[in-house]
Design a protein around this motif. Structure first.
Motif, mmCIF file in Angstrom:
data_model
loop_
_atom_site.group_PDB
_atom_site.id
_atom_site.type_symbol
_atom_site.label_atom_id
_atom_site.label_comp_id
_atom_site.label_asym_id
_atom_site.label_seq_id
_atom_site.Cartn_x
_atom_site.Cartn_y
_atom_site.Cartn_z
ATOM 1 N N GLN A 44 69.857 -5.842 -10.023
ATOM 2 C CA GLN A 44 70.383 -7.099 -8.530
ATOM 3 C C GLN A 44 71.823 -6.815 -8.503
ATOM 4 O O GLN A 44 72.341 -7.400 -10.290
ATOM 5 C CB GLN A 44 69.632 -8.070 -8.828
ATOM 6 N N CYS A 45 72.319 -7.902 -7.767
ATOM 7 C CA CYS A 45 73.896 -8.327 -7.979
ATOM 8 C C CYS A 45 74.298 -9.685 -5.825
ATOM 9 O O CYS A 45 72.752 -9.022 -5.686
ATOM 10 C CB CYS A 45 74.960 -7.548 -8.013
ATOM 11 N N VAL A 46 75.122 -10.334 -6.731
ATOM 12 C CA VAL A 46 74.909 -11.616 -5.639
ATOM 13 C C VAL A 46 76.179 -11.194 -4.583
ATOM 14 O O VAL A 46 77.223 -11.661 -5.754
ATOM 15 C CB VAL A 46 74.266 -12.722 -6.018
ATOM 16 N N PRO B 10 73.851 -10.884 -12.212
ATOM 17 C CA PRO B 10 76.055 -10.450 -11.982
ATOM 18 C C PRO B 10 76.449 -10.462 -10.065
ATOM 19 O O PRO B 10 75.605 -10.161 -9.248
ATOM 20 C CB PRO B 10 76.082 -9.475 -12.515
ATOM 21 N N LEU B 11 77.826 -11.201 -10.108
ATOM 22 C CA LEU B 11 78.318 -11.125 -8.593
ATOM 23 C C LEU B 11 78.663 -9.049 -8.754
ATOM 24 O O LEU B 11 78.956 -8.948 -9.702
ATOM 25 C CB LEU B 11 80.093 -11.626 -9.413
ATOM 26 N N CYS B 12 78.280 -9.418 -7.385
ATOM 27 C CA CYS B 12 78.584 -7.789 -6.690
ATOM 28 C C CYS B 12 80.191 -7.252 -6.923
ATOM 29 O O CYS B 12 80.373 -5.568 -6.541
ATOM 30 C CB CYS B 12 78.218 -7.187 -5.849
ATOM 31 N N GLY B 13 81.135 -8.231 -7.171
ATOM 32 C CA GLY B 13 82.512 -7.656 -6.838
ATOM 33 C C GLY B 13 82.617 -7.333 -5.910
ATOM 34 O O GLY B 13 82.081 -7.990 -5.159
ATOM 35 N N GLY B 14 83.953 -6.527 -5.408
ATOM 36 C CA GLY B 14 84.831 -6.690 -4.372
ATOM 37 C C GLY B 14 85.202 -7.239 -3.550
ATOM 38 O O GLY B 14 85.661 -8.270 -4.188
ATOM 39 N N THR B 15 85.583 -7.353 -2.565
ATOM 40 C CA THR B 15 86.439 -7.934 -2.115
ATOM 41 C C THR B 15 85.928 -7.892 -0.365
ATOM 42 O O THR B 15 84.888 -7.495 0.122
ATOM 43 C CB THR B 15 87.913 -7.718 -1.817
ATOM 44 N N ILE B 16 86.138 -8.871 0.577
ATOM 45 C CA ILE B 16 85.724 -9.033 2.193
ATOM 46 C C ILE B 16 87.124 -9.128 2.640
ATOM 47 O O ILE B 16 87.807 -9.856 2.259
ATOM 48 C CB ILE B 16 85.001 -10.919 2.045
ATOM 49 N N ALA B 17 86.393 -8.211 3.748
ATOM 50 C CA ALA B 17 87.374 -7.336 4.528
ATOM 51 C C ALA B 17 86.686 -8.253 6.025
ATOM 52 O O ALA B 17 86.336 -8.280 6.219
ATOM 53 C CB ALA B 17 87.614 -6.094 4.436
ATOM 54 N N GLY B 18 88.157 -9.009 6.871
ATOM 55 C CA GLY B 18 87.586 -9.678 7.942
ATOM 56 C C GLY B 18 88.538 -10.905 8.862
ATOM 57 O O GLY B 18 89.388 -11.470 7.490
ATOM 58 N N ALA B 19 88.420 -11.090 9.306
ATOM 59 C CA ALA B 19 89.583 -11.950 9.919
ATOM 60 C C ALA B 19 88.670 -13.332 10.291
ATOM 61 O O ALA B 19 87.500 -13.309 10.612
ATOM 62 C CB ALA B 19 90.495 -12.054 11.222
ATOM 63 N N VAL B 20 89.405 -14.357 9.279
ATOM 64 C CA VAL B 20 88.171 -15.884 9.850
ATOM 65 C C VAL B 20 88.991 -16.400 10.871
ATOM 66 O O VAL B 20 89.748 -16.395 11.449
ATOM 67 C CB VAL B 20 89.521 -17.121 8.787
ATOM 68 N N GLY B 21 87.566 -16.613 11.123
ATOM 69 C CA GLY B 21 87.378 -17.504 12.347
ATOM 70 C C GLY B 21 86.462 -16.164 13.010
ATOM 71 O O GLY B 21 85.980 -16.588 14.106
ATOM 72 N N SER B 22 86.466 -14.933 12.587
ATOM 73 C CA SER B 22 85.864 -13.452 13.092
ATOM 74 C C SER B 22 84.105 -13.957 12.877
ATOM 75 O O SER B 22 83.867 -14.265 12.091
ATOM 76 C CB SER B 22 86.339 -12.663 12.979
ATOM 77 N N SER B 23 83.484 -13.483 13.791
ATOM 78 C CA SER B 23 82.338 -13.154 13.738
ATOM 79 C C SER B 23 81.668 -11.504 13.568
ATOM 80 O O SER B 23 80.093 -12.154 12.724
ATOM 81 C CB SER B 23 81.343 -13.093 14.860
ATOM 82 N N SER B 24 82.159 -10.973 12.350
ATOM 83 C CA SER B 24 82.000 -9.603 11.601
ATOM 84 C C SER B 24 83.336 -9.402 10.411
ATOM 85 O O SER B 24 83.801 -10.357 10.466
ATOM 86 C CB SER B 24 82.085 -8.696 12.613
ATOM 87 N N PHE B 25 82.539 -9.107 9.411
ATOM 88 C CA PHE B 25 82.448 -8.630 7.739
ATOM 89 C C PHE B 25 82.371 -7.654 7.070
ATOM 90 O O PHE B 25 81.091 -7.293 7.212
ATOM 91 C CB PHE B 25 83.410 -10.176 7.023
ATOM 92 N N THR B 26 83.414 -7.457 6.491
ATOM 93 C CA THR B 26 82.768 -5.888 5.626
ATOM 94 C C THR B 26 82.743 -6.198 4.178
ATOM 95 O O THR B 26 83.802 -6.434 3.386
ATOM 96 C CB THR B 26 83.486 -4.734 6.170
ATOM 97 N N LEU B 27 81.977 -6.261 3.155
ATOM 98 C CA LEU B 27 82.703 -6.059 2.139
ATOM 99 C C LEU B 27 82.365 -5.078 1.361
ATOM 100 O O LEU B 27 81.621 -3.588 1.066
ATOM 101 C CB LEU B 27 80.894 -6.528 1.516
ATOM 102 N N ASN B 28 83.314 -4.926 0.381
ATOM 103 C CA ASN B 28 83.945 -3.532 0.026
ATOM 104 C C ASN B 28 84.282 -3.553 -1.545
ATOM 105 O O ASN B 28 83.748 -4.078 -1.991
ATOM 106 C CB ASN B 28 85.496 -3.351 0.876
ATOM 107 N N GLY B 29 83.613 -2.329 -1.817
ATOM 108 C CA GLY B 29 84.057 -2.176 -3.843
ATOM 109 C C GLY B 29 82.188 -3.241 -4.046
ATOM 110 O O GLY B 29 82.462 -3.902 -5.741
ATOM 111 N N LEU B 30 81.828 -3.106 -3.499
ATOM 112 C CA LEU B 30 80.275 -3.716 -3.918
ATOM 113 C C LEU B 30 79.530 -2.663 -5.146
ATOM 114 O O LEU B 30 79.684 -1.432 -4.804
ATOM 115 C CB LEU B 30 79.039 -3.276 -3.132
#
Length: 402
Positions: free
Chosen positions: A118-120, A86-106
């Motif tokens: 497992q989740c993906v 299953p998908l881990c769900g959550g959201t992607i926090a970060g600016a498009v074009g940036s080299s860093s991001f955070t996945l929240n709500g997994l």
């Protein structure tokens, strides 16, 4: 424990040590495609495994600091693929074009009956337009993942190979395409960075070697819209660009004045692979243009008969002789003959030409006649004829200027 070095010596206390095999969360990072071109996008696949607890875990986060050559392309997670957990769900926090991001709500399932939960997650990333070809490794540090108080104890790395940015297209032209010996023409080279997924190009360089017999003019008039430096020396045999840059989906030009002293057709070719860039983009096809150097033609004209009464008619013949030293076949030939005042095209012009498939325009009562799209072979002549009439007495001189 016993010893032969000391009679009766032995250990009197128990010695203990513990080895703990800790269960926890694991992260596996891969890329859907093992290679992708600079400027294009690919999905990063993050597989999260729970061997820490039978409980379902939620509300977690994962931080990923990518290398500079990879940037976030979208804040929308990608879809699961066939065979995925299953998908881990959550959201992607970060600016498009940036080299860093955070996945929240997994959220990941529990470790039950010896089967890991497992989740993906799929994150769309781009090979930065400023990247250079080569392998890039992206690592999530230990502790970068945290769900329900559990984290990854080991780092997770994924490697992708960035390939050359999409090819550029090169074209070239001479303006004018035909010159007299020792005349000048402007050579223009156009580089188009308009392929699908085109990347910003830097370190743009190109050398165009002129054909034998063609040189840079005494006043080179070198110019470029490609940034960097365009260099051509009077009398030189090439024009070169260095240090240029070119935006994605854009074109730029390099131009220089050239000359040739000997009649003939000169073919100027930029071979495949002549363009170089930091991103590996180059031209996959050659670019070719012809410069025609032709000696001047000779023009003669005559009226038959040379004397007419007022209102009478005469046949005007213009002869074009292409027989100068080193003459070459001419095409696209045009000529306008402005008749002297008092002489006009007759009511029945009878206009014709032997200058190839050219056409003669001669309108009754008009004061001129024109040839369009004519041609004549090297060492040959051709003619234009039409009937004219005069409205008054006198001597009329018909001149075609140089």
């Amino acid at each position: 424990v016993t010893s032969t070095a000391g009679a009766g010596a032995s250990n009197t206390q128990i010695a203990k040590a513990s080895l703990t095999v800790a269960a926890g969360l694991g992260v596996q990072k891969t890329f859907v495609s093992p290679t992708f071109p600079i400027g294009s996008t690919d999905y990063m696949r993050l597989l999260i495994t729970n061997t820490a607890t039978p409980s379902n875990l939620s509300g977690g986060s994962l931080a990923d600091n990518m290398p500079p050559f990879l940037v976030l392309a979208s804040t929308t997670e990608g879809p699961a693929q066939g065979g995925d957990p299953p998908l881990c769900g959550g959201t992607i926090a970060g600016a498009v074009g940036s080299s860093s991001f955070t996945l929240n709500g997994l959220a990941v399932g529990g470790y039950i009956g010896g089967v890991a939960g497992q989740c993906v997650v799929y994150v769309l990333v781009q090979a930065s337009p400023t990247a250079v070809p080569g392998a890039v490794t992206n690592t999530i540090a230990s502790g970068g993942l945290n769900i329900g108080g559990f984290g990854n104890q080991n780092p997770a790395s994924g490697t992708v190979t960035l390939t050359a940015a999409p090819a550029v297209a090169v074209s070239k032209s001479f303006t004018p395409t035909t010159i007299a010996p020792n005349g000048t023409s402007t050579l223009t080279v156009t580089v188009a960075n308009t392929s699908a997924n085109a990347a910003v190009l830097t370190g743009h360089a190109l050398t165009d070697t002129l054909p034998v017999g063609v040189t840079v003019a005494a006043t080179p008039n070198t110019a470029t819209t490609c940034g960097g430096t365009a260099l051509a020396t009077a009398g030189g045999l090439n024009v070169a660009l260095s240090g240029g840059s070119l935006a994605a989906n854009a074109s730029c030009t390099i131009s220089v004045s050239v000359t040739a002293s000997t009649a003939g057709t000169y073919t100027n070719t930029i071979p495949t692979g002549s363009v170089t860039t930091d991103q590996g983009a180059s031209n996959t096809t050659p670019a070719t243009a012809d410069l025609l150097v032709a000696p001047p033609v000779a023009i003669a004209k005559a009226f038959v008969p040379t004397s007419v009464t007022v209102g009478g008619q005469s046949i005007l013949t213009v002869t074009i002789a292409n027989n100068g030293t080193g003459s070459v076949a001419l095409s696209g030939m045009s000529l306008t003959d402005n008749l002297p005042a008092g002489v006009v095209v007759a009511a029945t012009p009878n206009a014709s030409t032997t200058c190839g498939a050219g056409t003669v325009t001669a309108v009754p009562a008009a004061s001129n006649a024109t040839l369009g799209n004519g041609s004549v072979a090297a060492g040959a002549s051709c003619t234009i004829t039409l009937t004219v009439t005069v409205s008054g007495a006198g001597t009329f001189t018909n001149t075609i200027p140089v």
